[in-house]
Scaffold this motif. Sequence first.
Motif, mmCIF file in Angstrom:
data_model
loop_
_atom_site.group_PDB
_atom_site.id
_atom_site.type_symbol
_atom_site.label_atom_id
_atom_site.label_comp_id
_atom_site.label_asym_id
_atom_site.label_seq_id
_atom_site.Cartn_x
_atom_site.Cartn_y
_atom_site.Cartn_z
ATOM 1 N N CYS A 236 29.837 15.268 34.141
ATOM 2 C CA CYS A 236 29.803 15.566 32.702
ATOM 3 C C CYS A 236 29.955 14.273 31.886
ATOM 4 O O CYS A 236 30.754 13.405 32.235
ATOM 5 C CB CYS A 236 30.926 16.536 32.356
ATOM 6 N N GLU B 75 31.282 13.893 28.990
ATOM 7 C CA GLU B 75 32.443 13.896 28.082
ATOM 8 C C GLU B 75 33.665 13.277 28.773
ATOM 9 O O GLU B 75 33.665 13.073 29.991
ATOM 10 C CB GLU B 75 32.729 15.324 27.611
ATOM 11 N N CYS C 177 37.144 14.367 28.572
ATOM 12 C CA CYS C 177 38.371 15.166 28.513
ATOM 13 C C CYS C 177 39.330 14.623 29.583
ATOM 14 O O CYS C 177 39.000 14.639 30.773
ATOM 15 C CB CYS C 177 38.058 16.639 28.736
ATOM 16 N N PHE D 244 41.888 15.333 31.169
ATOM 17 C CA PHE D 244 42.468 16.132 32.253
ATOM 18 C C PHE D 244 41.439 16.476 33.318
ATOM 19 O O PHE D 244 41.776 17.029 34.358
ATOM 20 C CB PHE D 244 43.013 17.454 31.680
ATOM 21 N N CYS D 245 40.169 16.171 33.074
ATOM 22 C CA CYS D 245 39.089 16.843 33.806
ATOM 23 C C CYS D 245 38.466 15.959 34.892
ATOM 24 O O CYS D 245 37.945 14.877 34.604
ATOM 25 C CB CYS D 245 38.015 17.302 32.831
ATOM 26 N N GLN E 204 35.808 16.628 36.354
ATOM 27 C CA GLN E 204 34.350 16.781 36.347
ATOM 28 C C GLN E 204 33.670 15.794 35.400
ATOM 29 O O GLN E 204 32.446 15.760 35.305
ATOM 30 C CB GLN E 204 33.975 18.198 35.946
ATOM 31 N N SER E 205 34.483 15.007 34.698
ATOM 32 C CA SER E 205 33.894 13.984 33.850
ATOM 33 C C SER E 205 33.246 12.918 34.727
ATOM 34 O O SER E 205 33.838 12.451 35.705
ATOM 35 C CB SER E 205 34.985 13.346 32.972
ATOM 36 N N ALA F 45 29.593 22.159 33.919
ATOM 37 C CA ALA F 45 30.282 20.963 33.413
ATOM 38 C C ALA F 45 29.295 20.133 32.601
ATOM 39 O O ALA F 45 28.630 19.233 33.121
ATOM 40 C CB ALA F 45 30.824 20.150 34.590
ATOM 41 N N VAL F 46 29.195 20.465 31.336
ATOM 42 C CA VAL F 46 28.250 19.781 30.441
ATOM 43 C C VAL F 46 28.855 19.685 29.039
ATOM 44 O O VAL F 46 29.771 20.429 28.707
ATOM 45 C CB VAL F 46 26.917 20.572 30.327
ATOM 46 N N ARG G 161 34.165 22.009 18.514
ATOM 47 C CA ARG G 161 34.451 23.163 19.384
ATOM 48 C C ARG G 161 34.650 24.424 18.530
ATOM 49 O O ARG G 161 34.158 25.499 18.864
ATOM 50 C CB ARG G 161 35.694 22.890 20.240
HETATM 51 S S1 SF4 Z 1 33.332 19.563 32.118
HETATM 52 FE FE1 SF4 Z 1 34.164 20.313 30.168
HETATM 53 S S2 SF4 Z 1 36.337 19.754 30.260
HETATM 54 FE FE2 SF4 Z 1 35.289 18.498 31.823
HETATM 55 S S3 SF4 Z 1 34.771 16.568 30.800
HETATM 56 FE FE3 SF4 Z 1 33.003 17.959 30.558
HETATM 57 S S4 SF4 Z 1 33.329 18.968 28.568
HETATM 58 FE FE4 SF4 Z 1 35.273 18.073 29.182
#
Ligand code: SF4
Length: 362
Positions: free
Chosen positions: A98, A100, A102, A104-105, A107-108, A145-146, A218
Amino acid sequence: MTQTRDDLSASQTEVPTSPVATSAVATSAVPTPPILAVARDQVLECGEGLNREQTLEVLRLGDEHLDELLALAHEVRMRWCGPEVEVEGIISLKTGGCPEDCHFCSQSGLFQSPVRAAWLDIPSLVEAAKQTAKTGATEFCIVAAVRGPDERLMAQVAAGVEAIRNEVDIQVACSLGMLSQEQVDQLAAMGVHRYNHNLETARSFFPHVVTTHSWEERWETLSMVRDAGMEVCCGGILGMGETLEQRAEFAANLAELEPDEVPLNFLNPRPGTPFGELEVMPAADALRAVAAFRLALPRTMLRFAGGREITLGDLGAERGILGGINAVIVGNYLTTLGRPAEQDVDLLGELRMPIKALNETL
Ligand code: SF4
């Protein structure tokens, strides 16, 4: 043996006495704090949620009041939502990579993380929906995850939703990031009945968590989703370093949005992410927060989502479900393993909490 939805529905006419409530009676030597007396009148009797200042008072209660607080939150949930528990499964259509940030994530694509980018095919999606339906779940959420969906993803989702609706008796929800009005309309036309998009945290704390988009962006997606007639699912993650004031602010932000469902996650610090070194939230704080959110949102579906195992341990599910929670996610949480679906479904059986039936969600 795993109880099915039908087993539970057929056998459940009585509502259990909460062990939490029992222990509250046992500790009645501790005087009731004024805010809990106020909450009993305002929330339990009148169904009016606590405001921001009142929620903060609850979050500041000492551990000696935790049992009484959880027992009240349980009473509020039973009075205004009933004994049913909604079960949902989630599946990742597109994982990792992803753009973004974030914090905590895992998947970034901007952090060093073991989560690799991957796509799921439609037959696998349908199979996952079938397995989810077998647990008694009424809701199946397709997650990607986008930042927001592109044409390829929208086409995949359209094909997946159609295939699931043709073959599986389950409601389909989606979580695909920020949407344009056109995409909102397309999802509504596909028959997606609920859309998840988390505000993640209080408006004032959001810039410490995400810098690549804003809280307001959001909020805009959520407003469009609601106006299009889809159910709104919006929650966040607790334990990311927010203050108690910001935790109360977040509950008030959600109360203003009036979502149908609030998934509550607790930070599970993932290696390689900016929040990877944060401490796991203490169990008492997590339970206090669950109860406080229930008192701020008396009629909203409050779902235990990710991070509860690491935060609360094995007993956490039971205490939460008897302390304000009325929905759970079964199985995997996208990037970390949850408990096996059967354990949660069995627990609901032991607690004599009926699983919400599909026809009631249609
Ligand atoms: S998958 Fe969702 S929570 Fe994770 S970085 Fe991307 S937008 Fe953010």
